[in-house]
Design a protein around this motif. Structure first.
Motif, PDB file in Angstrom:
ATOM      1  N   ARG A 147      -3.359  -0.449   4.974  1.00  0.00           N
ATOM      2  CA  ARG A 147      -3.507   0.992   5.084  1.00  0.00           C
ATOM      3  C   ARG A 147      -3.564   1.903   6.140  1.00  0.00           C
ATOM      4  N   ARG A 149      -4.865  -5.687   2.760  1.00  0.00           N
ATOM      5  CA  ARG A 149      -4.573  -4.378   2.209  1.00  0.00           C
ATOM      6  C   ARG A 149      -5.203  -3.146   3.065  1.00  0.00           C
ATOM      7  N   GLU A 150      -6.312  -3.380   3.489  1.00  0.00           N
ATOM      8  CA  GLU A 150      -6.884  -2.301   4.184  1.00  0.00           C
ATOM      9  C   GLU A 150      -6.078  -2.354   5.810  1.00  0.00           C
ATOM     10  N   GLU A 168       0.757  -1.229   0.009  1.00  0.00           N
ATOM     11  CA  GLU A 168       0.066  -0.049   0.044  1.00  0.00           C
ATOM     12  C   GLU A 168       0.576   1.430   0.059  1.00  0.00           C
ATOM     13  N   ASP A 203       0.528   3.864  -2.917  1.00  0.00           N
ATOM     14  CA  ASP A 203       0.370   5.292  -2.756  1.00  0.00           C
ATOM     15  C   ASP A 203       1.344   6.414  -3.637  1.00  0.00           C
TER      16      ASP A 203
END
Length: 275
Positions: free
Chosen positions: A235, A231-232, A190, A194
């Motif tokens: 983040r 993934r969350e 992530e 970004d």
């Protein structure tokens, strides 16, 4: 932090690894590795790591050499054909190679790395991802995010994806689950994404592919992506690390795990036995 304050333009740079790792951003920037450390360790330990670069290790040099052969970009690999590496003569030769920016390797390790590259080339998906001309190797990205600068160094940047090559003890997906958690690869994916999106190099949601390869014969390969839940989590951990980094930089205070007196309970599973 504004671009004017650092004198650095946000963007992608083709620079040596040594310059990237020395952090060319005036005042410092947060890397993916740093964010992972901040998310799992205390700020005081992170600051110590920041101020005390890690020394050369055999595992680190082996990984660097494998990246160089597989990606076709990296430091010079120098084979040191000596029966013993603990003599003063060989130590001096190895030190000189490192001082010049090269990676010293024993003949057996050099052969093993080339055998790994051959095995990887035989894997259709991995070889397609890293096909010559399909991307750029070892690109460094720098960009501002609020009051701090962030940086990443991408193994292989394609127009449609980021590809990251890692050597591993095992590429069994069950082992990789633990490795992703232990080494924070979900955060890394992530963090890198970004930067690529912020700089307009990739569209939002672009793929991040890991190529994992075993370091022992038959040098098995697994191509993998991080699932949506991980993934969350990555983040959220990155967001926490960025906030902590910004706060500590602003205050100059890098606290340990606890300030004051800690109240230590028994582990939850023990408490359940007596509840």
């Amino acid at each position: 932090m504004t671009t004017e304050a650092t004198g650095v333009e946000p963007g992608m740079y083709d620079i040596p690894a040594e310059l990237y790792h020395s952090d060319p951003i005036p005042g410092g920037s947060l890397s993916s590795t740093g964010a992972r450390k901040l998310a799992t360790e205390c700020p005081a330990r992170f600051k110590h790591w920041l101020d005390n670069p890690e020394p050369h290790t055999a595992a680190l040099e082996f990984g660097t050499a494998a990246h160089t052969v597989v990606l076709g970009n990296g430091p010079e690999l120098v084979v040191v054909d000596a029966d013993r590496w603990d003599t003063n003569e060989t130590k001096a030769k190895v030190a000189a190679i490192r001082e010049a920016g090269g990676v010293p390797l024993k003949p057996a390790d050099y052969q093993r790395i080339n055998d790994m590259a051959e095995a990887l080339a035989a894997n259709p998906e991995a070889s397609d991802l890293l096909a010559p001309g399909s991307g750029l190797a070892e690109q460094s990205l720098f960009w501002p995010d609020g009051d701090v600068w962030r940086r990443v160094r991408i193994d292989w940047l394609r127009p449609d994806a980021i590809v990251d090559y890692k050597t591993s003890r095992s590429v069994d997906p069950q082992h990789l689950e633990k490795a992703v958690h232990e080494y924070g690869y979900h955060q890394q994916a992530e963090f890198y994404r970004d930067g690529a999106v912020e700089l307009g190099l990739l569209p939002p949601g672009a793929a991040f592919k890991f190529i994992f390869q075993e370091k022992n014969p038959p040098y098995l390969v697994t191509v993998a992506e991080i699932d949506a839940f991980a993934r969350e989590v990555g983040r959220q951990m990155n967001a926490g690390a960025l906030h902590l980094y910004a706060t500590c930089r602003a205050t100059g205070h890098w606290p340990a795990y606890v300030e004051g007196t800690a109240l230590i309970p028994l582990p939850a599973y023990v408490e359940r036995q007596y509840a």
